[in-house]
Write a protein that holds these residues in place. Structure first.
Motif, PDB file in Angstrom:
ATOM      1  N   LEU A  23       0.894  -1.148   0.000  1.00 49.86           N
ATOM      2  CA  LEU A  23       0.000   0.000   0.000  1.00 49.86           C
ATOM      3  C   LEU A  23       0.931   1.195   0.000  1.00 49.86           C
ATOM      4  O   LEU A  23       1.647   1.423   0.973  1.00 49.86           O
ATOM      5  CB  LEU A  23      -0.871   0.029   1.255  1.00 49.86           C
ATOM      6  N   GLU A  24       0.946   1.920  -1.087  1.00 47.25           N
ATOM      7  CA  GLU A  24       1.897   3.022  -1.167  1.00 47.25           C
ATOM      8  C   GLU A  24       1.203   4.264  -1.685  1.00 47.25           C
ATOM      9  O   GLU A  24       0.396   4.188  -2.599  1.00 47.25           O
ATOM     10  CB  GLU A  24       3.038   2.653  -2.117  1.00 47.25           C
ATOM     11  N   GLY A  56      -1.117   0.292  -5.514  1.00 44.47           N
ATOM     12  CA  GLY A  56      -1.186  -1.109  -5.098  1.00 44.47           C
ATOM     13  C   GLY A  56      -2.357  -1.833  -5.743  1.00 44.47           C
ATOM     14  O   GLY A  56      -2.215  -2.938  -6.258  1.00 44.47           O
ATOM     15  N   SER A  98       5.255   3.716   2.359  1.00 41.52           N
ATOM     16  CA  SER A  98       4.655   2.489   1.852  1.00 41.52           C
ATOM     17  C   SER A  98       4.752   1.400   2.910  1.00 41.52           C
ATOM     18  O   SER A  98       5.581   1.454   3.801  1.00 41.52           O
ATOM     19  CB  SER A  98       5.346   2.045   0.562  1.00 41.52           C
ATOM     20  N   GLN A  99       3.846   0.452   2.826  1.00 41.86           N
ATOM     21  CA  GLN A  99       3.868  -0.665   3.764  1.00 41.86           C
ATOM     22  C   GLN A  99       3.531  -1.950   3.031  1.00 41.86           C
ATOM     23  O   GLN A  99       2.785  -1.946   2.069  1.00 41.86           O
ATOM     24  CB  GLN A  99       2.881  -0.410   4.908  1.00 41.86           C
TER      25      GLN A  99
END
Lengths: 292, 433
Positions: A41-42, A262, A49-50
């Motif tokens: 998820l960015e 994403g 982001s993660q």
């Protein structure tokens, strides 16, 4: 024994290197990036982001609009591929039989090839304009109550028609050259053996065209999947109610317009998987029936 | 031949030399065609007014293309100084922490002065953060207007265009009798969702319309908005409302070809319509429902604003500030307003237009700014919702389904709520860490 190979000279690798580099830069690298992005998820600007494992895929697969779009893509692709192949085969056979003025027919039938998909979309949507489109008015005048702006099936008809029209000329060129590649002696022998032109076509001509047909099937499905984007964007934008949104169009809306990196990456990875399966299927099961 | 080359090289050198003397400010925008010409004209005026900076405007396609180009450039660390971002994309750029230099900070640091009250009420807080700090510079601001065909109304024996939807409902049968559909409308999400809420002073989303947090949910699924759409469907079935799908132009065409007597569009369309309409038309404010919320309140703006990307030198930022000051000058704004139909964003510019007598010769040009200057309410400042482009897609799609009867109004609003909130949740999870 005499060596028939050239040994391990680096020259051949040098020759294919440009091609390999292009594939690596323009296909493999972006594809790897898409796979990587699909697990993240960015934010659009890349400030944070993660890693979220399969969250993006779960969101996509549970979205009713994506599922609807997937269903439409299948229907659309099959319709476009089958219709454009059938129509162009018919036209090619007819054009091949003509002796007088054949050149004119052939040229006219090939013209559509020069039209870019967005232009085809524009032409189509002008013909179906509810206020002044000739085809729209015609269809309604013959009593069909046609309205592609509100009716999903009518809209599907419009985009399929445009996509098929655009593709027929390409297929036509291939079929025509395929037909002209059939040796005269074979057709003459067949004429002696069998009077029915129709039977002659299905038993002699069509099997000889099978490699061309198979090739065109692969090409047309790819076309329907990916290259019809311009047509959809210009003509319906997926309307009404998402009834004509192909998967590629959805990737564009979410990724390009909506900046959901994403989510759109996950969609394109799914698309990649679908097309890979389709390709394997085509080559494993259909190609067996083709004799070269 | 040799001499020619030499001269060309010399000319090129001279050009490069003058260019390097002034600090270059790149400005990516989405204004093409006639609008692009006006943008270039403004940039030229600025460049000629001083010699320290040179603004280079570059058209990057439509709003979405421009935003995508900006995103790609920023990720490649090659961003322009100024980028134009449209209303629905504002949350994306504002919530990406550190991507932009807030315009208020920029002007306070490098400019001479900044007072948010210089701007007209409608644009003041639309691109501001929850504390009221202006992040993006309002630039091309428009608002929804009602355009009406004077001949059509006269033929139906109607004196004035409708102020309220109740009035519209009364006159629609008369218009139908005269051979017209009462209304066509472009951009449903903007006019009949966002602006519906603003006009009636209704809350659009939780967390202060999304300004206070990204943890937010839509409040579209309410009786007032649903009743409006139930009416729209009723009117469509009765032939009072012509629905030509989601395409902006198709609905505008229905008005231009005199099928529909009235059209809801943007104040920014005024200039273009004046050129293409073959009949006499006027403009009026966006109708409202009497008795719903505390209408009429000012509407939201549409259009776009300018953002200054971070990561540039002091010298360049100073140039951006100077250019922004030039843009907000009354003369610049008046010129922009007159040429394009977008509203002037400062009260000084509005006053200048009034003083110059512009609205006497063309009173219809004033309706948009009047509407934006109407009394505001708690929920008329704007909204800040993530992935709003996709939410608008959901709305477009559901409006189609309501209009063709595939879904009832209640069903469609349930979908808008669940799908919209899912997108907002995704945005929150993406931007909150």
């Amino acid at each position: 024994m005499k060596r028939v190979q050239f040994g391990h000279s680096p020259v051949p690798y040098l020759f294919v290197a440009p091609q390999i580099i292009i594939i690596a830069i323009f296909f493999l690298w972006p594809a790897a990036q898409a796979v990587h992005q699909s697990f993240l998820l960015e934010d659009a600007f890349g400030m944070s982001s993660q890693f979220v494992w399969f969250r993006n895929f779960e969101d996509v697969l549970s979205s009713p609009s994506w599922l609807k779009s997937a269903g439409f893509t299948v229907v659309f692709s099959v319709l476009v591929a089958v219709l454009s192949i059938a129509i162009s085969l018919f036209l090619a056979v007819r054009a091949d039989e003509i002796i007088r003025g054949a050149k004119v027919y052939k040229t006219l039938l090939m013209w559509g090839y020069a039209v870019a998909p967005p232009v085809a979309g524009l032409l189509g949507i002008m013909m179906f304009n509810p206020l002044m489109g000739d085809l729209y008015i015609l269809l309604n005048r013959i009593g069909l109550d046609f309205n592609h702006i509100q009716n999903g099936n009518d809209a599907t008809f419009v985009v399929v028609l445009i996509a098929v029209w655009k593709q027929v000329s390409v297929n036509f060129i291939f079929f025509l050259s395929g037909l002209q590649g059939i040796p005269k002696s074979v057709t003459e022998a067949a004429t002696l053996d069998c009077k029915s032109a129709e039977r002659r076509f299905w038993t002699i001509t069509f099997p000889l065209l099978a490699p061309t047909t198979f090739f065109l099937m692969v090409i047309n499905l790819t076309y329907a999947f990916f290259e019809t984007f311009g047509i959809i964007d210009v003509s319906t934008k997926g309307a009404p109610g998402g009834a004509t949104a192909t998967l590629v169009y959805k990737v564009y809306v979410d990724g390009f317009l909506g900046a959901d990196m994403g989510g759109s990456s996950a969609q394109s990875v799914l698309l990649m998987i679908m097309v890979s399966i389709l390709t394997v299927f085509q080559f494993r099961f259909i190609e067996r029936k083709v004799h070269y | 031949m040799f001499r020619k080359t030499l001269m060309a090289a010399a000319a090129l050198f001279a050009m490069a030399n003058t260019a390097s003397a002034a600090t270059e400010i790149t400005w990516w925008h989405a204004m093409d065609g006639a609008l692009g010409d006006v943008v270039n004209h403004i940039a030229d005026d600025f460049n000629n007014s001083q010699s320290e900076y040179k603004v280079v405007p570059i058209n990057k396609g439509g709003y979405e293309d421009t935003m995508t180009a900006g995103i790609a450039a920023f990720r490649a660390k090659n961003q322009p100084n100024i980028i134009q971002i449209f209303d629905a994309g504002a949350a994306t750029i504002i919530n990406a922490k550190g991507a932009v230099y807030p315009v208020q900070d920029l002007l306070e640091k490098y400019g001479s002065k900044f007072d948010i009250n210089d701007y007209i009420p409608g644009v003041r807080y639309f691109y501001a953060d929850s504390a009221g700090k202006m992040i993006g510079m309002p630039f091309n601001s428009s608002t929804p207007l009602l355009y009406f065909n004077k001949d059509a109304l006269a033929k139906a024996g109607i004196q004035n265009p409708p102020k309220t939807w109740q009035e519209f409902e009364e006159m629609a049968p008369k218009l139908k009798e005269a051979g017209y559909e009462g209304l066509a409308e472009s951009h449903s999400p903007w006019i009949f969702f966002e602006n519906f809420m603003s006009r009636h002073n209704l809350q659009m989303a939780t967390a202060n319309n999304g300004y206070d947090s990204t943890d937010v949910e839509l409040l579209y699924n309410n009786e007032d908005l649903k009743n409006h759409w139930k009416k729209m469907k009723e009117w469509k079935d009765a032939g009072y409302f012509g629905y030509y799908g989601r395409a902006w132009g198709a609905n505008q065409d229905a008005f231009l070809q005199q099928k529909a007597a009235m059209w809801l569009g943007s104040s920014g369309s005024f200039g273009g319509l004046r050129k293409s309409a073959t009949f006499d038309f006027g403009t009026s404010t966006l109708p409202y429902w009497k008795g719903v919320g505390d209408a009429p309140k000012s509407t939201f703006i549409g259009g776009a604003s300018l953002f200054a990307f971070s990561g540039h030198s002091d010298e360049e930022n100073k140039g951006v500030a100077a250019f922004f000051e030039f843009l907000t000058k009354p003369e610049t704004q008046y010129y922009w307003h007159k040429e394009t139909g977008y509203v002037p964003i400062t009260t000084a510019a509005y006053d200048l237009a009034k003083k110059d007598g512009y609205y006497k010769e063309s009173p219809d040009a004033e309706v948009g700014i009047q509407q934006l200057s109407e009394e505001g309410g708690k929920w008329t400042k704007g909204y800040r919702l993530g992935f709003y482009v996709q939410i608008r897609e959901v709305i477009y799609s559901e409006v189609d389904k309501m209009m063709n009867g595939e879904e009832t109004v209640d069903q469609a609003f349930d979908v808008i709520e669940t799908e919209g909130n899912k997108l907002l949740k995704r945005f929150h999870d993406t931007y909150s860490n």
